[in-house]
Write a protein that holds these residues in place. Structure first.
Motif, PDB file in Angstrom:
ATOM      1  N   GLY A  89      50.616  44.296  42.477  1.00 39.43           N
ATOM      2  CA  GLY A  89      51.211  45.609  42.314  1.00 39.43           C
ATOM      3  C   GLY A  89      50.345  46.516  41.467  1.00 39.43           C
ATOM      4  O   GLY A  89      49.111  46.411  41.474  1.00 39.43           O
ATOM      5  N   THR A  90      50.982  47.373  40.678  1.00 31.98           N
ATOM      6  CA  THR A  90      50.302  48.379  39.867  1.00 31.98           C
ATOM      7  C   THR A  90      50.491  48.063  38.386  1.00 31.98           C
ATOM      8  O   THR A  90      51.611  47.824  37.938  1.00 31.98           O
ATOM      9  CB  THR A  90      50.847  49.782  40.166  1.00 31.98           C
ATOM     10  N   LEU A  91      49.382  48.069  37.645  1.00 29.90           N
ATOM     11  CA  LEU A  91      49.396  47.795  36.212  1.00 29.90           C
ATOM     12  C   LEU A  91      49.139  49.092  35.465  1.00 29.90           C
ATOM     13  O   LEU A  91      48.133  49.760  35.693  1.00 29.90           O
ATOM     14  CB  LEU A  91      48.327  46.759  35.863  1.00 29.90           C
ATOM     15  N   ILE A  92      50.061  49.451  34.568  1.00 28.42           N
ATOM     16  CA  ILE A  92      49.946  50.690  33.798  1.00 28.42           C
ATOM     17  C   ILE A  92      49.633  50.343  32.351  1.00 28.42           C
ATOM     18  O   ILE A  92      50.430  49.712  31.659  1.00 28.42           O
ATOM     19  CB  ILE A  92      51.246  51.508  33.875  1.00 28.42           C
ATOM     20  N   LEU A  93      48.450  50.749  31.892  1.00 30.63           N
ATOM     21  CA  LEU A  93      48.008  50.541  30.516  1.00 30.63           C
ATOM     22  C   LEU A  93      47.961  51.888  29.812  1.00 30.63           C
ATOM     23  O   LEU A  93      48.077  52.941  30.451  1.00 30.63           O
ATOM     24  CB  LEU A  93      46.640  49.864  30.511  1.00 30.63           C
ATOM     25  N   PRO A  94      47.792  51.905  28.486  1.00 40.12           N
ATOM     26  CA  PRO A  94      47.816  53.183  27.760  1.00 40.12           C
ATOM     27  C   PRO A  94      46.797  54.202  28.241  1.00 40.12           C
ATOM     28  O   PRO A  94      47.052  55.409  28.170  1.00 40.12           O
ATOM     29  CB  PRO A  94      47.534  52.762  26.310  1.00 40.12           C
ATOM     30  N   ASP A  95      45.637  53.748  28.732  1.00 42.96           N
ATOM     31  CA  ASP A  95      44.591  54.698  29.111  1.00 42.96           C
ATOM     32  C   ASP A  95      44.192  54.627  30.577  1.00 42.96           C
ATOM     33  O   ASP A  95      43.205  55.212  30.985  1.00 42.96           O
ATOM     34  CB  ASP A  95      43.343  54.486  28.251  1.00 42.96           C
ATOM     35  N   ARG A  96      44.965  53.916  31.395  1.00 38.31           N
ATOM     36  CA  ARG A  96      44.609  53.818  32.807  1.00 38.31           C
ATOM     37  C   ARG A  96      45.764  53.244  33.625  1.00 38.31           C
ATOM     38  O   ARG A  96      46.623  52.532  33.101  1.00 38.31           O
ATOM     39  CB  ARG A  96      43.348  52.974  33.004  1.00 38.31           C
ATOM     40  N   ILE A  97      45.770  53.594  34.901  1.00 37.64           N
ATOM     41  CA  ILE A  97      46.688  53.016  35.865  1.00 37.64           C
ATOM     42  C   ILE A  97      45.833  52.293  36.899  1.00 37.64           C
ATOM     43  O   ILE A  97      44.978  52.897  37.537  1.00 37.64           O
ATOM     44  CB  ILE A  97      47.558  54.087  36.542  1.00 37.64           C
ATOM     45  N   VAL A  98      46.038  50.993  37.054  1.00 40.72           N
ATOM     46  CA  VAL A  98      45.200  50.178  37.929  1.00 40.72           C
ATOM     47  C   VAL A  98      46.045  49.669  39.090  1.00 40.72           C
ATOM     48  O   VAL A  98      47.015  48.944  38.894  1.00 40.72           O
ATOM     49  CB  VAL A  98      44.575  48.995  37.162  1.00 40.72           C
ATOM     50  N   LYS A  99      45.655  50.066  40.299  1.00 42.78           N
ATOM     51  CA  LYS A  99      46.401  49.675  41.493  1.00 42.78           C
ATOM     52  C   LYS A  99      45.834  48.390  42.092  1.00 42.78           C
ATOM     53  O   LYS A  99      44.768  47.929  41.721  1.00 42.78           O
ATOM     54  CB  LYS A  99      46.351  50.805  42.519  1.00 42.78           C
ATOM     55  N   SER A 100      46.571  47.835  43.051  1.00 41.85           N
ATOM     56  CA  SER A 100      46.154  46.629  43.790  1.00 41.85           C
ATOM     57  C   SER A 100      45.786  45.498  42.846  1.00 41.85           C
ATOM     58  O   SER A 100      44.759  44.830  43.003  1.00 41.85           O
ATOM     59  CB  SER A 100      44.974  46.951  44.724  1.00 41.85           C
ATOM     60  N   THR A 101      46.616  45.283  41.837  1.00 45.74           N
ATOM     61  CA  THR A 101      46.368  44.246  40.833  1.00 45.74           C
ATOM     62  C   THR A 101      47.034  42.939  41.248  1.00 45.74           C
ATOM     63  O   THR A 101      48.187  42.936  41.667  1.00 45.74           O
ATOM     64  CB  THR A 101      46.918  44.684  39.468  1.00 45.74           C
ATOM     65  N   LEU A 102      46.310  41.839  41.135  1.00 45.90           N
ATOM     66  CA  LEU A 102      46.824  40.525  41.487  1.00 45.90           C
ATOM     67  C   LEU A 102      47.143  39.742  40.216  1.00 45.90           C
ATOM     68  O   LEU A 102      46.314  39.643  39.314  1.00 45.90           O
ATOM     69  CB  LEU A 102      45.795  39.749  42.308  1.00 45.90           C
ATOM     70  N   ARG A 103      48.369  39.181  40.147  1.00 45.67           N
ATOM     71  CA  ARG A 103      48.732  38.338  39.004  1.00 45.67           C
ATOM     72  C   ARG A 103      48.626  36.867  39.403  1.00 45.67           C
ATOM     73  O   ARG A 103      49.134  36.453  40.444  1.00 45.67           O
ATOM     74  CB  ARG A 103      50.147  38.630  38.524  1.00 45.67           C
ATOM     75  N   VAL A 104      47.957  36.095  38.548  1.00 52.89           N
ATOM     76  CA  VAL A 104      47.780  34.666  38.771  1.00 52.89           C
ATOM     77  C   VAL A 104      48.490  33.911  37.646  1.00 52.89           C
ATOM     78  O   VAL A 104      48.227  34.146  36.470  1.00 52.89           O
ATOM     79  CB  VAL A 104      46.287  34.287  38.810  1.00 52.89           C
ATOM     80  N   LYS A 105      49.392  33.035  38.026  1.00 56.30           N
ATOM     81  CA  LYS A 105      50.143  32.222  37.059  1.00 56.30           C
ATOM     82  C   LYS A 105      49.535  30.825  37.000  1.00 56.30           C
ATOM     83  O   LYS A 105      49.295  30.194  38.027  1.00 56.30           O
ATOM     84  CB  LYS A 105      51.610  32.130  37.476  1.00 56.30           C
ATOM     85  N   ILE A 106      49.287  30.348  35.777  1.00 59.09           N
ATOM     86  CA  ILE A 106      48.695  29.024  35.569  1.00 59.09           C
ATOM     87  C   ILE A 106      49.624  28.211  34.681  1.00 59.09           C
ATOM     88  O   ILE A 106      50.048  28.674  33.615  1.00 59.09           O
ATOM     89  CB  ILE A 106      47.308  29.135  34.935  1.00 59.09           C
ATOM     90  N   VAL A 107      49.957  27.001  35.122  1.00 55.13           N
ATOM     91  CA  VAL A 107      50.788  26.087  34.336  1.00 55.13           C
ATOM     92  C   VAL A 107      49.993  24.810  34.101  1.00 55.13           C
ATOM     93  O   VAL A 107      49.610  24.116  35.056  1.00 55.13           O
ATOM     94  CB  VAL A 107      52.111  25.760  35.052  1.00 55.13           C
ATOM     95  N   LYS A 108      49.744  24.512  32.822  1.00 57.73           N
ATOM     96  CA  LYS A 108      49.034  23.291  32.458  1.00 57.73           C
ATOM     97  C   LYS A 108      49.978  22.397  31.655  1.00 57.73           C
ATOM     98  O   LYS A 108      50.383  22.749  30.550  1.00 57.73           O
ATOM     99  CB  LYS A 108      47.785  23.611  31.633  1.00 57.73           C
ATOM    100  N   GLN A 109      50.325  21.257  32.226  1.00 58.40           N
ATOM    101  CA  GLN A 109      51.179  20.278  31.556  1.00 58.40           C
ATOM    102  C   GLN A 109      50.333  19.063  31.215  1.00 58.40           C
ATOM    103  O   GLN A 109      49.658  18.510  32.087  1.00 58.40           O
ATOM    104  CB  GLN A 109      52.347  19.880  32.458  1.00 58.40           C
ATOM    105  N   SER A 110      50.364  18.671  29.944  1.00 57.81           N
ATOM    106  CA  SER A 110      49.508  17.566  29.533  1.00 57.81           C
ATOM    107  C   SER A 110      50.223  16.641  28.551  1.00 57.81           C
ATOM    108  O   SER A 110      51.163  17.047  27.849  1.00 57.81           O
ATOM    109  CB  SER A 110      48.221  18.095  28.893  1.00 57.81           C
ATOM    110  N   LEU A 111      49.754  15.395  28.525  1.00 59.19           N
ATOM    111  CA  LEU A 111      50.242  14.372  27.598  1.00 59.19           C
ATOM    112  C   LEU A 111      49.042  13.784  26.891  1.00 59.19           C
ATOM    113  O   LEU A 111      48.066  13.371  27.531  1.00 59.19           O
ATOM    114  CB  LEU A 111      51.003  13.287  28.354  1.00 59.19           C
ATOM    115  N   GLN A 112      49.105  13.749  25.550  1.00 55.25           N
ATOM    116  CA  GLN A 112      48.029  13.176  24.748  1.00 55.25           C
ATOM    117  C   GLN A 112      48.560  11.965  23.992  1.00 55.25           C
ATOM    118  O   GLN A 112      49.621  12.035  23.352  1.00 55.25           O
ATOM    119  CB  GLN A 112      47.479  14.211  23.764  1.00 55.25           C
TER     120      GLN A 112
END
Length: 367
Positions: free
Chosen positions: A186-209
């Protein structure tokens, strides 16, 4: 007569069929344009490059929002904390792996050196070291951090395992799963710019030590916003939950912005003047500036209000009502001022946006 009528009916039916085909082709065209307007991550455009460096600025934590299509993330009111992180990319001086097409790189950040193999197919983390903290990690089953190409709806998951050492004496067994999902655009609105066609990537890292001292579980959820023309994410939000043994989990939340990186071309919209960032204000962006033929403006409304847009110069000889005052709906709006059509000579002009009782004036230059 009958022949003539039949011929007319034939032409009529043929025209209907032709118009139907044209209509379908137009629909397909716009569908294809919409699909290709979305960002697709590739090694050519988004793979790390040796010699690159950037300063990422911390902001007060904000919610990442929901997944989905055609989202609008309004971050025009974000607050910077004053903390920054400097990161860089360099070539790995260690011997290259024979028979592998990837490039060995080291990503440096906050005292850590992360070792990667990057190529056309994606990137894999093989381990890291931190000399100051006397920590190191070597994966026997490396982590696939990225697979190219990646676009909206894409997903992959990769198990990993390895051995970490603290002070060269404490051995820690590490295992887990790393999952990547391109879950929104979608569209990302920041204080000094509007950026269209933005892709969001979600990362989930589950670990056991596991170590002689006990067990340690962690779940790290990170969101990265990728924008056209930017090699690295412009926004990052992180939620980390750590649990030591039977103790209550510890939660850490943070967020970062990285717009001080090199931008390729004029794909993402940038601004010379700062858009208003106070609560309740409406964001405005104007690009390109300076301009030659035409200038585009975007603004985002937080509610339905009357809006007017005017263009004028300081001499008062040029005054144009770009958009007469009218009520407009909440959301993102775009307009264009064609300098040639309005016979605008080169010089300094001002775009005046009136949002109900709020006025925003942006200086533009025609060359």
């Amino acid at each position: 007569m009958i022949f003539s009528l039949s011929l007319k009916l034939y032409y009529f039916c043929s025209m209907q069929h032709l118009l139907k085909r044209i209509f379908i082709l137009v629909l397909v065209f716009f569908f294809v344009v919409e699909v290709f307007a979305q960002v697709t991550l590739t090694f050519l455009n988004n793979g790390p490059v040796a010699g690159d460096s950037s300063r990422t600025r911390e902001i007060s934590y904000i919610s990442p929002g929901f997944p989905g299509e055609n989202m609008v993330w309004d971050l025009s009111g974000i607050k910077y904390t004053g903390k920054s992180i400097f990161s860089g990319v360099k070539e790995d001086p260690s011997p290259k792996i024979a028979g592998r097409g990837e490039q060995s790189l080291v990503l440096t950040e906050e005292g850590y050196d992360y070792f990667y193999l990057f190529g056309e197919a994606g990137g894999t983390e093989t381990g890291y070291v931190n000399p100051v903290k006397k920590m190191s990690l070597q994966y026997d089953d490396p982590v696939a951090r990225m697979k190219y190409p990646l676009s909206y709806g894409g997903q992959f998951s990769d198990p990993f395992s390895g051995v970490a050492w603290y002070n060269q004496s404490s051995r820690i067994e590490i295992s887990g799963t790393y999952t990547v999902t391109a879950d929104a655009f979608g569209t990302l609105i920041l204080p000094d710019r509007i950026v269209k066609s933005t892709l969001r990537v979600k990362i989930v890292k589950q670990s056991l030590q596991m170590s002689v001292c006990g067990s340690y579980q962690s779940t790290i959820v990170k969101y990265y916003w990728y924008a056209p023309g930017y090699r690295y994410p412009v926004l990052m939000i992180s939620d980390t939950e750590k649990k030591y043994g039977v103790n209550e989990p510890v939660v850490v939340k943070d967020a970062w912005v990285n717009v001080e990186q090199h931008m390729a071309g004029d794909i993402a919209a940038g601004a010379d003047s700062k858009a208003p960032s106070e609560a309740g204000a409406n964001s405005v962006i104007v690009y390109p500036n300076p301009f030659t033929g035409q200038v585009t403006y975007d603004y985002f409304l937080r509610k339905q209000i009357p809006v007017a847009v005017e263009l004028y110069d300081m001499s008062g000889r040029f005054n144009l009502k770009v958009e007469p005052k009218q009520v407009q709906a909440e959301g993102l709006h775009t307009g264009v001022v064609n300098g040639s059509a309005h016979a605008m000579p080169p010089g300094v002009y001002y775009l005046r946006f009136t949002f109900d009782r709020q006025v925003v004036v942006t200086k533009i230059v025609k060359i």
